[in-house]
Design a protein around this motif. Structure first.
Motif, mmCIF file in Angstrom:
data_model
loop_
_atom_site.group_PDB
_atom_site.id
_atom_site.type_symbol
_atom_site.label_atom_id
_atom_site.label_comp_id
_atom_site.label_asym_id
_atom_site.label_seq_id
_atom_site.Cartn_x
_atom_site.Cartn_y
_atom_site.Cartn_z
ATOM 1 N N MET A 65 -12.754 -18.185 -20.369
ATOM 2 C CA MET A 65 -11.769 -17.160 -20.115
ATOM 3 C C MET A 65 -11.900 -16.697 -18.661
ATOM 4 S SD MET A 65 -11.350 -13.474 -21.965
ATOM 5 C CE MET A 65 -10.306 -13.928 -23.308
ATOM 6 N N THR A 66 -10.796 -16.632 -17.969
ATOM 7 C CA THR A 66 -10.814 -16.169 -16.578
ATOM 8 C C THR A 66 -10.663 -14.661 -16.539
ATOM 9 O OG1 THR A 66 -8.444 -16.468 -16.365
ATOM 10 C CG2 THR A 66 -9.834 -18.319 -15.696
ATOM 11 N N LYS A 67 -11.264 -14.097 -15.532
ATOM 12 C CA LYS A 67 -11.194 -12.642 -15.359
ATOM 13 C C LYS A 67 -10.047 -12.329 -14.411
ATOM 14 C CE LYS A 67 -14.458 -8.948 -15.051
ATOM 15 N NZ LYS A 67 -15.797 -8.541 -14.689
ATOM 16 N N HIS A 68 -9.159 -11.459 -14.830
ATOM 17 C CA HIS A 68 -7.991 -11.115 -14.010
ATOM 18 C C HIS A 68 -7.864 -9.601 -13.933
ATOM 19 C CE1 HIS A 68 -4.050 -11.498 -12.187
ATOM 20 N NE2 HIS A 68 -3.582 -10.636 -13.078
ATOM 21 N N GLN A 69 -7.798 -9.100 -12.725
ATOM 22 C CA GLN A 69 -7.638 -7.663 -12.538
ATOM 23 C C GLN A 69 -6.198 -7.376 -12.138
ATOM 24 O OE1 GLN A 69 -10.312 -5.827 -9.773
ATOM 25 N NE2 GLN A 69 -9.387 -3.831 -9.990
ATOM 26 N N THR A 70 -5.531 -6.596 -12.963
ATOM 27 C CA THR A 70 -4.146 -6.239 -12.710
ATOM 28 C C THR A 70 -4.098 -5.003 -11.820
ATOM 29 O OG1 THR A 70 -3.579 -7.048 -14.895
ATOM 30 C CG2 THR A 70 -1.965 -5.655 -13.811
ATOM 31 N N GLN A 71 -3.216 -5.027 -10.835
ATOM 32 C CA GLN A 71 -3.055 -3.861 -9.968
ATOM 33 C C GLN A 71 -2.277 -2.778 -10.700
ATOM 34 O OE1 GLN A 71 -1.217 -5.585 -6.464
ATOM 35 N NE2 GLN A 71 -3.179 -5.442 -5.395
ATOM 36 N N LEU A 72 -2.486 -1.536 -10.254
ATOM 37 C CA LEU A 72 -1.746 -0.419 -10.824
ATOM 38 C C LEU A 72 -0.260 -0.538 -10.487
ATOM 39 C CD1 LEU A 72 -4.095 2.586 -9.955
ATOM 40 C CD2 LEU A 72 -3.847 1.433 -12.152
ATOM 41 N N THR A 73 0.573 -0.088 -11.408
ATOM 42 C CA THR A 73 2.009 -0.050 -11.151
ATOM 43 C C THR A 73 2.333 1.191 -10.318
ATOM 44 O OG1 THR A 73 2.505 1.238 -13.126
ATOM 45 C CG2 THR A 73 2.470 -1.173 -13.367
ATOM 46 N N SER A 74 3.538 1.243 -9.801
ATOM 47 C CA SER A 74 3.936 2.392 -8.991
ATOM 48 C C SER A 74 3.927 3.684 -9.803
ATOM 49 C CB SER A 74 5.307 2.163 -8.363
ATOM 50 O OG SER A 74 6.276 1.940 -9.366
ATOM 51 N N SER A 75 4.314 3.620 -11.072
ATOM 52 C CA SER A 75 4.301 4.836 -11.895
ATOM 53 C C SER A 75 2.866 5.283 -12.193
ATOM 54 C CB SER A 75 5.082 4.642 -13.192
ATOM 55 O OG SER A 75 4.481 3.655 -13.992
ATOM 56 N N GLU A 76 1.941 4.341 -12.335
ATOM 57 C CA GLU A 76 0.537 4.699 -12.540
ATOM 58 C C GLU A 76 -0.052 5.337 -11.279
ATOM 59 O OE1 GLU A 76 -0.774 1.318 -15.814
ATOM 60 O OE2 GLU A 76 -0.725 0.785 -13.685
ATOM 61 N N ILE A 77 0.295 4.787 -10.141
ATOM 62 C CA ILE A 77 -0.166 5.370 -8.869
ATOM 63 C C ILE A 77 0.400 6.776 -8.714
ATOM 64 C CG2 ILE A 77 -0.062 5.171 -6.351
ATOM 65 C CD1 ILE A 77 -0.064 2.084 -6.774
ATOM 66 N N ALA A 78 1.675 6.947 -9.053
ATOM 67 C CA ALA A 78 2.289 8.281 -8.972
ATOM 68 C C ALA A 78 1.581 9.265 -9.891
ATOM 69 C CB ALA A 78 3.773 8.197 -9.315
ATOM 70 N N SER A 79 1.183 8.816 -11.066
ATOM 71 C CA SER A 79 0.494 9.697 -12.015
ATOM 72 C C SER A 79 -0.867 10.128 -11.497
ATOM 73 C CB SER A 79 0.331 9.005 -13.369
ATOM 74 O OG SER A 79 1.565 8.879 -14.000
ATOM 75 N N ILE A 80 -1.628 9.190 -10.948
ATOM 76 C CA ILE A 80 -2.950 9.589 -10.452
ATOM 77 C C ILE A 80 -2.823 10.424 -9.177
ATOM 78 C CG2 ILE A 80 -4.181 7.709 -11.603
ATOM 79 C CD1 ILE A 80 -4.468 6.361 -8.844
ATOM 80 N N TRP A 81 -1.788 10.151 -8.382
ATOM 81 C CA TRP A 81 -1.564 10.962 -7.177
ATOM 82 C C TRP A 81 -1.220 12.399 -7.584
ATOM 83 C CZ3 TRP A 81 2.150 13.934 -4.830
ATOM 84 C CH2 TRP A 81 1.993 14.169 -3.468
ATOM 85 N N THR A 82 -0.334 12.545 -8.560
ATOM 86 C CA THR A 82 0.054 13.868 -9.031
ATOM 87 C C THR A 82 -1.145 14.599 -9.627
ATOM 88 O OG1 THR A 82 2.303 13.126 -9.462
ATOM 89 C CG2 THR A 82 1.594 15.122 -10.604
ATOM 90 N N GLY A 83 -1.935 13.909 -10.428
ATOM 91 C CA GLY A 83 -3.135 14.511 -11.004
ATOM 92 C C GLY A 83 -4.106 14.974 -9.934
ATOM 93 N N TYR A 84 -4.248 14.159 -8.895
ATOM 94 C CA TYR A 84 -5.150 14.512 -7.798
ATOM 95 C C TYR A 84 -4.673 15.785 -7.097
ATOM 96 C CZ TYR A 84 -8.322 13.793 -3.874
ATOM 97 O OH TYR A 84 -9.316 13.945 -2.938
ATOM 98 N N MET A 85 -3.388 15.864 -6.825
ATOM 99 C CA MET A 85 -2.839 17.044 -6.159
ATOM 100 C C MET A 85 -2.970 18.285 -7.048
ATOM 101 S SD MET A 85 -2.092 15.966 -3.226
ATOM 102 C CE MET A 85 -1.199 17.309 -2.512
ATOM 103 N N ASN A 86 -2.676 18.140 -8.337
ATOM 104 C CA ASN A 86 -2.787 19.271 -9.265
ATOM 105 C C ASN A 86 -4.224 19.776 -9.358
ATOM 106 O OD1 ASN A 86 -0.058 19.219 -9.864
ATOM 107 N ND2 ASN A 86 -0.314 18.022 -11.723
#
Length: 111
Positions: free
Chosen positions: A1-22
């Motif tokens: 099995m190969t290991k694959h790391q998926t990048q965050l989507t734009s909505s996920e980035i927006a969510s963590i950015w909003t959480g960080y600001m809050n």
């Protein structure tokens, strides 16, 4: 099995950015509350809320670093809050504020 790391989507980035600001805003406000509180029975509630915001900021910072994303320019004590300002809020207001912010946080983080 190969290991694959998926990048965050734009909505996920927006969510963590909003959480960080809050959480950076909450950390500033709660720091002010901790300095101004008069009723020592309320202090643990405010300290608990502060600790949650502090922990969230650490976790979100780790996510930004792991994803090689810039850390947002957040609210800070030095630029956005004067901890030496005179008392602006009653202890009752501080509890009400934490209650409302907890509800908003539950909605935001569940998304």
């Amino acid at each position: 099995m190969t290991k694959h790391q998926t990048q965050l989507t734009s909505s996920e980035i927006a969510s963590i950015w909003t959480g960080y600001m809050n959480d950076s805003m909450s950390k500033c406000i709660l720091s002010y509350f901790l300095k101004q509180i008069e009723d020592e029975d309320i202090r643990p509630v405010i300290q608990f809320a502060y600790d949650i915001s502090f922990t969230h900021l650490e976790k979100l910072t780790n996510i930004f670093q792991q994803e090689k994303l810039p850390i947002p320019t957040a609210f800070t004590m030095g630029h956005d809050v004067n901890l030496n300002a005179p008392r602006l809020f009653t202890d009752s207001f501080m509890l009400t504020y934490i209650n409302h912010m907890a509800k908003a946080g539950m909605l935001a983080y569940s998304g």
